[in-house]
Structures are given as C-alpha cells and as structure tokens.
Design a protein around this motif. Structure first.
Motif, PDB file in Angstrom:
ATOM      1  N   MET A  76      40.150  47.508  38.406  1.00 45.72           N
ATOM      2  CA  MET A  76      40.187  47.352  36.950  1.00 45.72           C
ATOM      3  C   MET A  76      38.943  46.620  36.450  1.00 45.72           C
ATOM      4  O   MET A  76      38.360  46.990  35.422  1.00 45.72           O
ATOM      5  CB  MET A  76      41.451  46.596  36.531  1.00 45.72           C
ATOM      6  CG  MET A  76      42.725  47.395  36.696  1.00 45.72           C
ATOM      7  SD  MET A  76      44.211  46.437  36.376  1.00 45.72           S
ATOM      8  CE  MET A  76      43.992  45.942  34.706  1.00 45.72           C
ATOM      9  N   LEU A  77      38.522  45.598  37.178  1.00 43.99           N
ATOM     10  CA  LEU A  77      37.320  44.868  36.803  1.00 43.99           C
ATOM     11  C   LEU A  77      36.097  45.772  36.873  1.00 43.99           C
ATOM     12  O   LEU A  77      35.230  45.736  35.984  1.00 43.99           O
ATOM     13  CB  LEU A  77      37.136  43.653  37.713  1.00 43.99           C
ATOM     14  CG  LEU A  77      35.896  42.811  37.458  1.00 43.99           C
ATOM     15  CD1 LEU A  77      35.997  42.102  36.125  1.00 43.99           C
ATOM     16  CD2 LEU A  77      35.691  41.825  38.579  1.00 43.99           C
ATOM     17  N   ALA A  78      36.018  46.612  37.889  1.00 41.98           N
ATOM     18  CA  ALA A  78      34.881  47.526  38.032  1.00 41.98           C
ATOM     19  C   ALA A  78      34.850  48.530  36.881  1.00 41.98           C
ATOM     20  O   ALA A  78      33.782  48.807  36.321  1.00 41.98           O
ATOM     21  CB  ALA A  78      34.956  48.250  39.377  1.00 41.98           C
ATOM     22  N   VAL A  79      36.004  49.076  36.511  1.00 44.14           N
ATOM     23  CA  VAL A  79      36.058  50.035  35.406  1.00 44.14           C
ATOM     24  C   VAL A  79      35.637  49.374  34.102  1.00 44.14           C
ATOM     25  O   VAL A  79      34.854  49.935  33.322  1.00 44.14           O
ATOM     26  CB  VAL A  79      37.470  50.651  35.286  1.00 44.14           C
ATOM     27  CG1 VAL A  79      37.630  51.419  33.983  1.00 44.14           C
ATOM     28  CG2 VAL A  79      37.757  51.539  36.475  1.00 44.14           C
ATOM     29  N   LEU A  80      36.124  48.157  33.850  1.00 43.05           N
ATOM     30  CA  LEU A  80      35.754  47.454  32.621  1.00 43.05           C
ATOM     31  C   LEU A  80      34.265  47.119  32.600  1.00 43.05           C
ATOM     32  O   LEU A  80      33.620  47.185  31.545  1.00 43.05           O
ATOM     33  CB  LEU A  80      36.589  46.186  32.467  1.00 43.05           C
ATOM     34  CG  LEU A  80      38.059  46.401  32.141  1.00 43.05           C
ATOM     35  CD1 LEU A  80      38.805  45.080  32.179  1.00 43.05           C
ATOM     36  CD2 LEU A  80      38.219  47.060  30.790  1.00 43.05           C
TER      37      LEU A  80
END
Length: 103
Positions: A76-80
């Motif tokens: 999720m952090l990578a996508v954001l």
C-alpha cells in the motif's frame, strides 16, 4: 453605605425555553472529554482503553501472521508513493492552474 446588589447578566446564549447555555461561553472551564464528546462517547473511549490495556495480558499469544499479510502495508505504501510521484496527465502539462478552480 447602602449595599447595591446587581445581578450579573447570564453567561452564554438563551435557549428556546428561557434557560441559558453556560457551555457556549468560551471562558467556562470544561474538561477535554466533555468539550468534544458526549458522556456516552467518553465512557466508550474509556472502556476501549481499558480493554486494550487488559486483554493482551489475559489472552494467549497469537502466532505470527503469514508473510503475505505482513507485506500488505508495504505494498500500500509503494502504491501511494507511486501515485504521489506520478506526473500529471499529458494534456495538463505546463498549464498554469488557478487556485480558485479547486474551490
């Protein structure tokens, strides 16, 4: 000397049935919880706090989660991060955007 007793005007604003709201006056001291939450909400928050402190001491330890579950927040952090650093659409490049258009 005659003592003059003057009644101070009520603090706050009048209610529909003739009373006064004392809690509307910013000079009236109130607790943090009573200022922002109702009594029921404060009791619920206190109960949840006590449960979060006591239950880990009472319940048995849980096994660690699978590796895939641990990677979900990282994904999720990578996508954001990718979305935050992605350039604007091709048609909107080098255009000056008026700040009022966002309102």
């Amino acid at each position: 000397m005659p003592s003059s007793q003057t009644s101070l005007p009520p603090v706050g604003r009048p209610t529909a049935h003739g009373g006064w709201h004392k809690h509307d006056d910013p000079s009236t001291p109130r607790g943090f919880c009573a200022k922002y939450f109702s009594v029921e909400s404060c009791l619920l928050l206190a109960l949840v706090t006590v449960l979060l402190l006591v239950l880990p001491l009472v319940l048995p330890p849980l096994p660690p989660p699978p590796l895939v579950v641990l990677l979900v927040p990282v994904a999720m952090l990578a996508v954001l991060l990718v979305l935050a650093l992605m350039p604007a659409a091709a048609g909107a490049r080098n255009e000056v955007v008026d700040a009022a258009s966002y309102l």
